[in-house]
Structure formats: structure tokens, C-alpha cells
Design an enzyme around this catalytic site. Structure first.
Site, short mmCIF file in Angstrom:
data_model
loop_
_atom_site.label_atom_id
_atom_site.label_comp_id
_atom_site.label_asym_id
_atom_site.label_seq_id
_atom_site.Cartn_x
_atom_site.Cartn_y
_atom_site.Cartn_z
N GLY A 63 0.84 -1.19 0.00
CA GLY A 63 0.00 0.00 0.00
C GLY A 63 0.87 1.24 0.00
O GLY A 63 2.03 1.18 0.45
N GLN B 128 2.90 10.09 1.37
CA GLN B 128 4.21 9.42 1.39
C GLN B 128 5.07 9.76 0.18
O GLN B 128 6.26 9.46 0.15
CB GLN B 128 4.03 7.89 1.47
CG GLN B 128 3.41 7.43 2.78
CD GLN B 128 3.30 5.93 2.82
OE1 GLN B 128 2.35 5.36 2.29
NE2 GLN B 128 4.28 5.27 3.42
N CYS C 98 5.66 0.19 7.66
CA CYS C 98 5.31 1.33 6.81
C CYS C 98 6.54 1.73 6.01
O CYS C 98 7.63 1.81 6.57
CB CYS C 98 4.85 2.49 7.69
SG CYS C 98 4.39 3.95 6.75
N LEU C 99 6.35 1.98 4.72
CA LEU C 99 7.50 2.33 3.87
C LEU C 99 8.16 3.65 4.32
O LEU C 99 9.33 3.87 4.05
CB LEU C 99 7.06 2.44 2.40
CG LEU C 99 6.60 1.13 1.75
CD1 LEU C 99 6.12 1.37 0.34
CD2 LEU C 99 7.71 0.08 1.77
N HIS D 128 -4.68 1.20 7.33
CA HIS D 128 -3.33 1.78 7.45
C HIS D 128 -3.15 2.94 6.46
O HIS D 128 -2.67 4.01 6.84
CB HIS D 128 -2.28 0.68 7.21
CG HIS D 128 -0.87 1.17 7.26
ND1 HIS D 128 0.03 0.78 8.23
CD2 HIS D 128 -0.18 2.02 6.46
CE1 HIS D 128 1.19 1.38 8.01
NE2 HIS D 128 1.09 2.13 6.94
N GLU D 129 -3.57 2.73 5.21
CA GLU D 129 -3.41 3.78 4.19
C GLU D 129 -4.36 4.94 4.45
O GLU D 129 -4.00 6.10 4.24
CB GLU D 129 -3.62 3.21 2.79
CG GLU D 129 -2.65 2.10 2.39
CD GLU D 129 -1.19 2.43 2.66
OE1 GLU D 129 -0.79 3.60 2.54
OE2 GLU D 129 -0.44 1.50 3.01
N HIS E 209 -3.00 7.38 6.74
CA HIS E 209 -2.04 8.31 6.13
C HIS E 209 -2.72 9.57 5.61
O HIS E 209 -2.18 10.67 5.78
CB HIS E 209 -1.30 7.63 4.96
CG HIS E 209 -0.10 6.83 5.37
ND1 HIS E 209 1.00 7.38 6.00
CD2 HIS E 209 0.19 5.52 5.22
CE1 HIS E 209 1.91 6.43 6.21
NE2 HIS E 209 1.45 5.28 5.77
NI NI Z 1 2.38 3.41 5.83
#
Ligand code: NI
Length: 185
Positions: free
Chosen positions: A45, A50, A96-97, A138-139, A142
Site C-alpha cells: 500500500g 508518502q 510502513c515504507l 493503514h493507508e 495516512h
Molecule cells: Ni504506511
């Protein structure tokens, strides 16, 4: 085009994002770039903050995960709004990236109902559960300016404080391109 992924500590990750119109410039190119960026970082995701944009756009591709391989769960979510969350809280180990090298168990509800526009700005109201709901939650966080570490207890957060500080200072070795708030150390 692979875009740099914004690291923990950047203010863009803490802002509530805004809805977009169909006329948003180069939206299809942006979506394609986000998929390319996510795959290059082996993510499931990715949300627009991000890659430095505070707009209500995120993507997900659960088909990277074994159990969801045949689910067809590859989606674009624009102007999403979670309408309902339901069930009994369950724990799942999230990463998380934007926060490389940190994984923690996070509690969330297992079922959601969400309204969103797809990549063609067609409206959908759908229900998801399990891992699919988890990825979306999760997304979705963000675009609300929330990170998974914000869900941790004060004690757990204290334990990873050093790691988080290092990431915000660019002291990390992610295997993908990142953008650090104070530059790479
Ligand atoms: Ni994330």
C-alpha cells in the site's frame, strides 16, 4: 517513474489531506508512478502524503501477499471515507515504507465499510475485512495524518523512539529511494 518515499519526521505525513477533483493535473500519471514506487519498495500500500502530496489518494495491492494472491485486491482509493468499522479488535504486525526497519503489532477492528472513487472517479461503497481491511485502514490513516506508530502505547513508543529519531535524521538504510526531512546522513 519511481518517486522518493517521504520518511518519518516530515510534516507532510502529519497533515490531514484534501479531496481532489477529476481535473487534478496528471492524475493517471501520478497513480501509475505511485504503483511503480510501491512495487520498487515491495510495499502492499502507498498513500499520496508518502510521496509528498497532501491529497486523499492511496493505492493498495494485496495480491503481493500469498493469501490474497487470487483476491484481485488491487485498488485505487480517491476521496475515501470510512463509513463504519466493526467487529472485535485484532492484532496484526504492521510496517510502513515511511518508517523502514520498524514493525509493531497494531490493534484495529476487522471490518470496514468504505466509500471511495476509483481511478476513473466512479463511486463505490464496499465492505472489506481481514488483511484487506487492515491495508485500507493503514493507508486511510495516512490521508488523515496518522501513522501506525501513533496507535502504539506510550511504553512501546518509548522503546522505538531512538529508531524513529534516527529515521527522521536520515540514519537508516532502506533498500529504496527515500526523502528525509533533514537530508540523508
Ligand atoms: Ni504506511
Amino acid at each position: 517513474m519511481i518517486l522518493p518515499i517521504v520518511a518519518y519526521g516530515d510534516a507532510v505525513l502529519k497533515k490531514v489531506s484534501v479531496d481532489i477533483e477529476k481535473t487534478y493535473p496528471d492524475i493517471q500519471k501520478l497513480i501509475a508512478d505511485m504503483f511503480e514506487t510501491m512495487y520498487a519498495a515491495s510495499g502492499v500500500g502507498l498513500a499520496a502524503p508518502q510521496i509528498g502530496k497532501n491529497i486523499r489518494l492511496f493505492i493498495a495491492d494485496g495480491t503481493q501477499i500469498d493469501t490474497l494472491k487470487d483476491s484481485g485486491f488491487k485498488k485505487v482509493f480517491i476521496n475515501a471515507e470510512i463509513l463504519e468499522e466493526d467487529g472485535e479488535e485484532w492484532s496484526y504486525n504492521e510496517g510502513c515504507l515511511s518508517i523502514p526497519g520498524v514493525r509493531e503489532d497494531v490493534m484495529r477492528l476487522p471490518k470496514i465499510k468504505i466509500k471511495y472513487l476509483d481511478e476513473n472517479f466512479k463511486s463505490h461503497t464496499e465492505e472489506f475485512d481481514g488483511i484487506q481491511a487492515r491495508i485500507i485502514q493503514h493507508e486511510y490513516d495516512h490521508i488523515e495524518g496518522v501513522l501506525f506508530v501513533d496507535h502504539l502505547s506510550a511504553l512501546k513508543k518509548q522503546l522505538i523512539r531512538g529508531k524513529l529519531q534516527n529515521i527522521s535524521k536520515g540514519k537508516t538504510d532502506a533498500e529504496y529511494r527515500m526523502k528525509f526531512p533533514l537530508g540523508k546522513k
